[in-house]
Design an enzyme around this catalytic site. Structure first.
Site, PDB file in Angstrom:
ATOM      1  CB  VAL A  18      -7.150  -8.705  -7.606  1.00  0.00           C
ATOM      2  CG1 VAL A  18      -6.202  -9.178  -8.704  1.00  0.00           C
ATOM      3  CG2 VAL A  18      -6.460  -7.697  -6.689  1.00  0.00           C
ATOM      4  CE  LYS A 112       0.429  -8.119   0.676  1.00  0.00           C
ATOM      5  NZ  LYS A 112      -0.701  -8.013  -0.254  1.00  0.00           N
ATOM      6  CB  VAL A 139       6.740  -7.978  -5.181  1.00  0.00           C
ATOM      7  CG1 VAL A 139       7.640  -7.109  -4.321  1.00  0.00           C
ATOM      8  CG2 VAL A 139       6.992  -9.428  -4.961  1.00  0.00           C
ATOM      9  N   GLY A 141       2.411  -4.626  -6.451  1.00  0.00           N
ATOM     10  CA  GLY A 141       1.266  -4.512  -7.359  1.00  0.00           C
ATOM     11  C   GLY A 141       1.630  -4.561  -8.820  1.00  0.00           C
ATOM     12  CD  GLU A 197      -8.045  -3.177   4.535  1.00  0.00           C
ATOM     13  OE1 GLU A 197      -9.206  -3.435   4.921  1.00  0.00           O
ATOM     14  OE2 GLU A 197      -7.626  -3.435   3.397  1.00  0.00           O
ATOM     15  CG  ASP A 208       1.423  -5.314   2.666  1.00  0.00           C
ATOM     16  OD1 ASP A 208       0.821  -6.205   2.044  1.00  0.00           O
ATOM     17  OD2 ASP A 208       1.979  -4.349   2.109  1.00  0.00           O
ATOM     18  CE  LYS A 212       3.011  -5.716  -0.866  1.00  0.00           C
ATOM     19  NZ  LYS A 212       2.339  -4.420  -0.664  1.00  0.00           N
TER      20      LYS A 212
END
Lengths: 435, 435
Positions: A18, A112, A139, A141, A197, A208, A212
């Site tokens: 990012v 997040k 949240v 992306g 992953e 994850d 969110k």
């Protein structure tokens, strides 16, 4: 276009997938950014763990530092106006954000996990410092959620948020739906294609998505919900048979983040659920994300897009950067947090859900009546029962009307003790329908 | 919650289906609004055409006036802070908005026709007055588009916007797709169900969508596009055979508002087009609207929801009201317009499209070669040809690759002159695909 020599100094914390896209956009879009902000936006430093790491985008060596705290403090290029945090995790991200706010910088973060665990501390620090804290990228992306929930719907009452907020699990479930594959095979394919992953726990077990969900519930209902408040179930128990069963009832299995407002209290939960194929969320394929919002006046809205990825997430970060930079120049703040509602969080047992229950039973008279009685004893009303006879046993599929999760759980627990019940082969919640 | 006696005075211009819902929300949500704004929001007057009209929501008689200009001027309750315009049309809406801005009020409007015809005048007046002009409700009703395009994507470059922005035509086309009905029957049903007006011209001929396309293009590309710049074709010529033909190629017919950025120039157009069923816009059913955005970093985003209706539109108006009220208290302005780009508008002939052409031809050797040559002569590359023989004639369906609209139009014109071509039975653009 830029107003004289005025420039806003930006410090970037983190330069992974990012962060490096943030550097790229800050460079490539410099002209547009200056026009939209009303001043030049100058990247004065990039804090990284290792100076020599391989990066997607080349960063001038004189901008790199391993001293994130010093960069925030202004040791490098004097006081910093804006800090972008894309390190992730709890520490040192939290300390750095707090230091940035204390030193008078506005902050944009994509973190997040930190927001879901300890958002209050950050928001209070921003409030105290009179600075902005924006987090669109945290949240879903690149999907704009922050401003729609916080501003566009500020004159309305959001009653429910249903989100597909994890691309890995949506990819896996979509594969299972499309190809008939089981969970393990679909996960393997997701890993091969880079959608999952090597250790997929955070995604497939719903951690994850739960983070969110906490952020979405806080935003939608103007209150504080933390990840610990979120009931969480992952998708690793979802079988090919569940997906097939959903198909037979015209539904599809999705991992949903569900935030509800009922009688002034909120609930937030993450679990796999069947939703009708005609529901807008059912058409969200592959690794895409979407957030479906129900509100009293606006009705049903949906926001769809890529939920992850370096460039999409960086786009969300830059959108925030423009807003906080403009606010900075105007010496004002954005709409900020509005956690005035301070709502109770309902435990999972009290939330209202529907169940899809598959039961292997003895094929003899009275079985259906006995199963129906088990539901009725818990006050759970049955919507449909489908019976499939098979040699000497039979298979029942029961779909309930809406009831509390605890009543449904008690019903299933009771079913498992019944002599005529050989096995409760599958239990899954049903969402997005009418009753 | 409210800050002492501080109150913001709001004047409402118009009290039809949107206006009366604005009154209802202002009353019912008063507490939440005060918390979100930081001050009480007080409705001081409602300008109407007739005092005695039937209204969905009861409005206290002492708030009603037929003197809109006097209300804006402050003749009734002193200077007004915020003016909400939901009268629609060009005049007197324009004069009232200009008077409001001059007198120092911020303005929220739902007036797409006025913005599309003469937005510049309004934005310049707002700029000069240093006041906000917000208009979320003018595009796609309750769907948040304004802030996502103006703020969330401010660090990105939007390259294309595809919108289903008219619920009436989407309902009609959806009916045609679902039931196989022709245009006239589907229109009649839409009228019976209240989805289409007795005089449906503004909807079915694309005027409403063209106004929204102008606003979307202006927002997305930071420039000025007016309704007159938008190429417009309606859906009244779409036949059941077109819809069937789309189905055969795995597509669906939608009325699209398409805004493109190419080599720094913009184009905006409204016409029926075939889009693949796998495209997110294909799943937008009934009278719902959606706006699909392609940007360089964020990729593909979609915003979905009700595009019209009193309560949804009022929700969008109230969201704007909260923002401009907050800005008013902070003595600042929102992101506002950013028409710095001043881009050229491409004529329709220069835009890139694909065509789906149905041709009745003589069934004899060399026909396919002749038709292919007609395309090639205009430099139009063919993607697929499907031939269906029928007794003594044959039917060809040609789908082209992307080419300029003028080259495609010239190809079709030439086909119509060819001896072997009995009739070009249908021509429709294809969007949302790859090439």
């Amino acid at each position: 276009m830029s107003e004289g020599d005025k420039a806003l100094k930006v410090a970037l914390l983190g330069c992974g997938s990012v962060g490096s896209q943030v550097v790229r956009l800050l460079t490539e879009q410099a002209g547009d950014l200056a026009a939209r902000v009303g001043a030049r936006v100058e990247l004065v430093g990039v804090a990284v763990r290792r100076l020599e790491a391989q990066r997607e985008v080349e960063v001038p060596a004189d901008l790199l530092t391993t001293d994130a705290a010093g960069l925030v403090r202004g040791d490098f290029a004097g006081p910093v106006d804006l800090v972008i945090e894309v390190i992730g995790g709890i520490e040192p991200a939290r300390s750095l954000i707090l230091a940035a706010l204390e030193s008078g910088a506005s902050v944009v973060t994509a973190n997040k996990a930190l927001l879901a665990e300890d958002g209050s501390t950050l928001f209070e620090a921003a409030e105290k410092a009179g600075r902005d804290l924006y987090y669109e990228a945290a949240v879903a992306g690149a999907i704009p959620i922050l401003r729609p929930l916080r501003e566009s719907l500020a004159g309305d009452t959001v009653t429910r948020v249903l989100g597909i907020v994890n691309g890995t699990t949506n990819f896996i479930l979509d594969q299972m739906d499309t190809t008939g594959a089981g969970f393990a095979d679909a996960l393997e394919e997701a890993q091969e294609l880079g959608y999952a992953e090597a250790d997929p726990t955070a995604d497939v077990e719903g951690f994850d998505a739960a983070a969110k969900a906490a952020i979405l519930a806080s935003l939608a209902f103007h209150t504080r919900v933390t990840a610990a408040d979120v009931h969480r179930e992952g998708i690793s128990e979802v079988t090919a048979a569940d997906v097939q069963s959903a198909r037979e009832m015209g539904a599809v299995v999705k991992l949903l983040a569900i935030c509800d407002l009922r009688d002034g209290a909120v609930s937030a939960r993450v679990h796999p659920a069947m939703i009708p194929r005609a529901h807008p969320l059912a058409s969200v394929r592959g690794a895409f994300n979407a957030v479906f919002v129900e509100s009293e006046a606006a009705g049903e809205l949906m926001f769809y897009g890529p939920g992850a990825g370096g460039a999409p997430t960086a786009s969300a970060v830059l959108g925030d950067l423009v807003t906080v930079a403009r606010n900075r120049l105007a010496e004002t703040r954005g709409a900020g947090e509005s956690s005035y509602a301070d709502r109770a969080v309902l435990p999972m047992g009290e939330t209202l859900t529907r169940y899809h229950v598959s039961i292997d039973v003895d094929d003899r008279p009275g079985v259906l009546a006995a199963v129906a009685t088990a539901f009725a004893e818990q006050g759970v009303s049955i919507q449909t029962v489908r019976q499939e006879g098979r040699e000497d046993d039979a298979h029942l599929v029961v779909v309930s009307h809406r009831a509390t999760d605890s009543a449904l759980a008690a019903t299933v627990a009771h079913l498992r003790t019944m002599e005529i019940v050989r096995d409760v082969t599958s239990v899954m919640r049903v969402e997005g329908g009418d009753e």
